[in-house]
Write a protein that holds these residues in place. Structure first.
Motif, PDB file in Angstrom:
ATOM      1  N   LEU A  22     -36.648 -40.548 -26.894  1.00 44.12           N
ATOM      2  CA  LEU A  22     -37.951 -41.224 -26.890  1.00 44.12           C
ATOM      3  C   LEU A  22     -39.083 -40.317 -27.383  1.00 44.12           C
ATOM      4  N   GLN A  23     -38.861 -39.005 -27.360  1.00 45.69           N
ATOM      5  CA  GLN A  23     -39.829 -38.083 -27.959  1.00 45.69           C
ATOM      6  C   GLN A  23     -39.713 -38.097 -29.484  1.00 45.69           C
ATOM      7  N   LEU A  24     -38.541 -38.472 -29.982  1.00 48.22           N
ATOM      8  CA  LEU A  24     -38.284 -38.445 -31.423  1.00 48.22           C
ATOM      9  C   LEU A  24     -38.550 -39.780 -32.112  1.00 48.22           C
ATOM     10  N   THR A  25     -38.484 -40.883 -31.364  1.00 47.30           N
ATOM     11  CA  THR A  25     -38.662 -42.209 -31.951  1.00 47.30           C
ATOM     12  C   THR A  25     -39.067 -43.214 -30.887  1.00 47.30           C
ATOM     13  N   ASP A  26     -39.632 -44.306 -31.330  1.00 47.00           N
ATOM     14  CA  ASP A  26     -39.956 -45.377 -30.377  1.00 47.00           C
ATOM     15  C   ASP A  26     -38.901 -46.485 -30.395  1.00 47.00           C
ATOM     16  N   ARG A  27     -37.857 -46.337 -31.229  1.00 51.13           N
ATOM     17  CA  ARG A  27     -36.773 -47.340 -31.306  1.00 51.13           C
ATOM     18  C   ARG A  27     -35.401 -46.646 -31.322  1.00 51.13           C
ATOM     19  N   PRO A  28     -35.031 -45.948 -30.240  1.00 49.92           N
ATOM     20  CA  PRO A  28     -33.751 -45.232 -30.230  1.00 49.92           C
ATOM     21  C   PRO A  28     -32.550 -46.167 -30.093  1.00 49.92           C
ATOM     22  N   VAL A  29     -31.405 -45.617 -30.424  1.00 49.81           N
ATOM     23  CA  VAL A  29     -30.122 -46.311 -30.293  1.00 49.81           C
ATOM     24  C   VAL A  29     -29.324 -45.619 -29.198  1.00 49.81           C
ATOM     25  N   TYR A  30     -28.689 -46.434 -28.362  1.00 51.46           N
ATOM     26  CA  TYR A  30     -27.794 -45.918 -27.328  1.00 51.46           C
ATOM     27  C   TYR A  30     -26.381 -46.350 -27.717  1.00 51.46           C
ATOM     28  N   LEU A  31     -25.524 -45.387 -28.062  1.00 49.56           N
ATOM     29  CA  LEU A  31     -24.144 -45.652 -28.451  1.00 49.56           C
ATOM     30  C   LEU A  31     -23.230 -45.318 -27.274  1.00 49.56           C
ATOM     31  N   ALA A  32     -22.740 -46.359 -26.618  1.00 48.56           N
ATOM     32  CA  ALA A  32     -21.887 -46.204 -25.439  1.00 48.56           C
ATOM     33  C   ALA A  32     -20.422 -46.202 -25.871  1.00 48.56           C
ATOM     34  N   THR A  33     -19.647 -45.297 -25.286  1.00 52.18           N
ATOM     35  CA  THR A  33     -18.227 -45.180 -25.635  1.00 52.18           C
ATOM     36  C   THR A  33     -17.299 -45.641 -24.517  1.00 52.18           C
ATOM     37  N   ALA A  34     -17.871 -46.079 -23.404  1.00 47.92           N
ATOM     38  CA  ALA A  34     -17.067 -46.405 -22.219  1.00 47.92           C
ATOM     39  C   ALA A  34     -16.309 -47.714 -22.367  1.00 47.92           C
ATOM     40  N   ARG A  35     -15.181 -47.757 -21.736  1.00 48.12           N
ATOM     41  CA  ARG A  35     -14.445 -48.993 -21.490  1.00 48.12           C
ATOM     42  C   ARG A  35     -14.612 -49.290 -20.002  1.00 48.12           C
ATOM     43  N   ILE A  36     -14.866 -50.535 -19.681  1.00 50.30           N
ATOM     44  CA  ILE A  36     -15.061 -50.918 -18.281  1.00 50.30           C
ATOM     45  C   ILE A  36     -13.687 -51.106 -17.641  1.00 50.30           C
ATOM     46  N   TRP A  37     -13.371 -50.304 -16.612  1.00 58.62           N
ATOM     47  CA  TRP A  37     -12.039 -50.381 -16.006  1.00 58.62           C
ATOM     48  C   TRP A  37     -12.031 -50.929 -14.585  1.00 58.62           C
ATOM     49  N   ASP A  38     -13.204 -51.035 -13.934  1.00 57.48           N
ATOM     50  CA  ASP A  38     -13.244 -51.643 -12.606  1.00 57.48           C
ATOM     51  C   ASP A  38     -14.672 -52.093 -12.294  1.00 57.48           C
ATOM     52  N   GLU A  39     -14.843 -52.781 -11.196  1.00 52.04           N
ATOM     53  CA  GLU A  39     -16.144 -53.341 -10.835  1.00 52.04           C
ATOM     54  C   GLU A  39     -17.181 -52.252 -10.572  1.00 52.04           C
ATOM     55  N   ASP A  40     -16.786 -51.191  -9.904  1.00 45.63           N
ATOM     56  CA  ASP A  40     -17.712 -50.102  -9.619  1.00 45.63           C
ATOM     57  C   ASP A  40     -18.258 -49.515 -10.914  1.00 45.63           C
ATOM     58  N   PHE A  41     -17.373 -49.303 -11.893  1.00 45.33           N
ATOM     59  CA  PHE A  41     -17.817 -48.735 -13.163  1.00 45.33           C
ATOM     60  C   PHE A  41     -18.682 -49.736 -13.929  1.00 45.33           C
TER      61      PHE A  41
END
Length: 177
Positions: A22-41
């Motif tokens: 957010l210091q570098l841009t006002d429109r950042p991208v969040y690239l998530a690599t997770a796979r959802i394996w249970d409800e807690d996660f």
């Protein structure tokens, strides 16, 4: 520009990376690599999504991180550990060296993008010795990949108890105030 942020679980890596983006841009991208394996996660992922505001573009890619369209963007890649977990378990028949080479090739393709990357990873080998062969193999894979990314990075930050410690200082990219 490649920023590499590493540290232990709950050390403040994601918060620090998001503030930097957010210091570098006002429109950042969040690239998530997770796979959802249970409800807690699933709930943990949802909490992370809610913590980010509407200015964020959220992308999900568990394995082929170089396929995302991020040219010209500031991207938080969260995280290398979950991405490597996906590669590791998708390729259980391969050796750690083979999976490491696959990971390096995919990461190199990602670096070809014209993007500012803020890459988050975990230092999982700083604790005790893993008690099983699979965990030891993965710890080796993680450590070697972290070394590879750190060598390529312009800046490396180690997060400890919410505090950023500069491991490798590079040229400063212009940050928004």
């Amino acid at each position: 520009m490649l920023y590499f942020i590493t540290g232990g679980q709950r050390s403040g890596k994601s918060s620090y990376a998001q503030r930097l983006a957010l210091q570098l841009t006002d429109r950042p991208v969040y690239l998530a690599t997770a796979r959802i394996w249970d409800e807690d996660f699933r709930q943990r992922v949802e909490r992370h999504r809610q913590d980010r505001g509407p200015e964020w573009t959220n992308l999900e890619e568990p394995v082929n991180i170089s396929r995302v369209d991020i040219d010209g963007r500031v991207v938080v890649l969260d995280c290398i550990t979950l991405w490597l977990t996906n590669l590791f378990f998708d390729n259980q028949e391969k050796s750690v060296d083979e999976v490491l080479e696959m990971a390096k090739l995919e990461f190199e393709k990602l670096l070809e993008k014209k993007a500012t990357l803020i890459v988050i990873s975990n230092e999982i080998g700083m604790g005790g010795h893993a008690d099983n062969a699979v965990a030891r193999r993965f710890t080796d894979l993680q450590g070697w990949m972290n070394q590879h990314i750190a060598a390529k990075a312009d800046e490396v930050t180690l997060m400890v108890s919410g505090l950023p410690l500069t491991v490798k200082a590079g040229k400063q990219e212009k940050r928004r105030e």
